[in-house]
Design an enzyme around this catalytic site. Structure first.
Site, PDB file in Angstrom:
ATOM      1  N   ASN A  87       0.881  -1.166   0.000  1.00  0.00           N
ATOM      2  CA  ASN A  87       0.000   0.000   0.000  1.00  0.00           C
ATOM      3  C   ASN A  87       0.920   1.218   0.000  1.00  0.00           C
ATOM      4  OD1 ASN A  87      -1.646   2.174   0.549  1.00  0.00           O
ATOM      5  ND2 ASN A  87      -2.771   1.180   2.198  1.00  0.00           N
ATOM      6  N   ARG A 134       0.490   4.219   0.347  1.00  0.00           N
ATOM      7  CA  ARG A 134       0.155   5.264   1.314  1.00  0.00           C
ATOM      8  C   ARG A 134       0.607   4.912   2.730  1.00  0.00           C
ATOM      9  NH1 ARG A 134      -5.741   7.061   1.121  1.00  0.00           N
ATOM     10  NH2 ARG A 134      -4.830   8.780   2.271  1.00  0.00           N
ATOM     11  N   CYS A 135       1.074   3.693   2.930  1.00  0.00           N
ATOM     12  CA  CYS A 135       1.491   3.213   4.252  1.00  0.00           C
ATOM     13  C   CYS A 135       3.007   3.358   4.407  1.00  0.00           C
ATOM     14  CB  CYS A 135       1.086   1.747   4.403  1.00  0.00           C
ATOM     15  SG  CYS A 135       1.759   0.944   5.873  1.00  0.00           S
ATOM     16  N   SER A 136       3.428   4.044   5.453  1.00  0.00           N
ATOM     17  CA  SER A 136       4.862   4.279   5.651  1.00  0.00           C
ATOM     18  C   SER A 136       5.629   2.976   5.864  1.00  0.00           C
ATOM     19  CB  SER A 136       5.105   5.238   6.815  1.00  0.00           C
ATOM     20  OG  SER A 136       4.658   4.672   8.039  1.00  0.00           O
ATOM     21  N   ARG A 162       6.081   1.351   2.488  1.00  0.00           N
ATOM     22  CA  ARG A 162       7.124   2.040   1.708  1.00  0.00           C
ATOM     23  C   ARG A 162       8.519   1.704   2.240  1.00  0.00           C
ATOM     24  NH1 ARG A 162       3.571   6.398   2.473  1.00  0.00           N
ATOM     25  NH2 ARG A 162       5.072   7.385   3.856  1.00  0.00           N
TER      26      ARG A 162
END
Length: 115
Positions: free
Chosen positions: A8, A10-12, A15
């Site tokens: 995802n 948008r998920c730190s 990433r």
């Protein structure tokens, strides 16, 4: 080595896990599971590789968890898997699959154990 990351962007943590894999020289197959959810069969195989039951992979704090009735303790394994397939936001992330092993990248360094 075949490596997939259920990601995802948008998920730190997701990433960070992807960056960690790339820093290891690995370019994984990136599956944005919110856009392309795994099938029930794929999710069942991932759960088996993780050694987890479905509820352990679910993000229970998401509102859809209760809204979809997935908090019902009498639901069986297949019903919970189907719930995640239809509501992929409930799948904990990131999941990295390397050959016959899988791990949740929380913390991101956990993925190093299966590489």
């Amino acid at each position: 080595m075949s490596v997939k990351i259920y990601h995802n962007p948008r998920c730190s943590k997701s990433r960070q896990t992807l960056q960690l894999l790339q820093a290891q020289g690995i370019e994984p197959e990136i599956i944005e599971y919110l856009k392309t959810p795994p099938s029930a069969e794929e999710l069942d195989a991932i759960l088996q590789k993780l050694g987890l039951e479905p509820r352990a992979l679910m993000r229970k704090q998401e509102s859809v968890y209760k809204e979809a009735g997935l908090d019902n303790a009498s639901l069986d394994r297949q019903a919970l898997i189907n719930g995640m397939v239809h509501n992929p936001i409930l799948i904990e992330r990131p999941i990295v699959v390397a050959n016959d092993k899988a791990v949740i990248g929380r913390p991101p360094e956990a993925v190093l154990a299966i590489l």
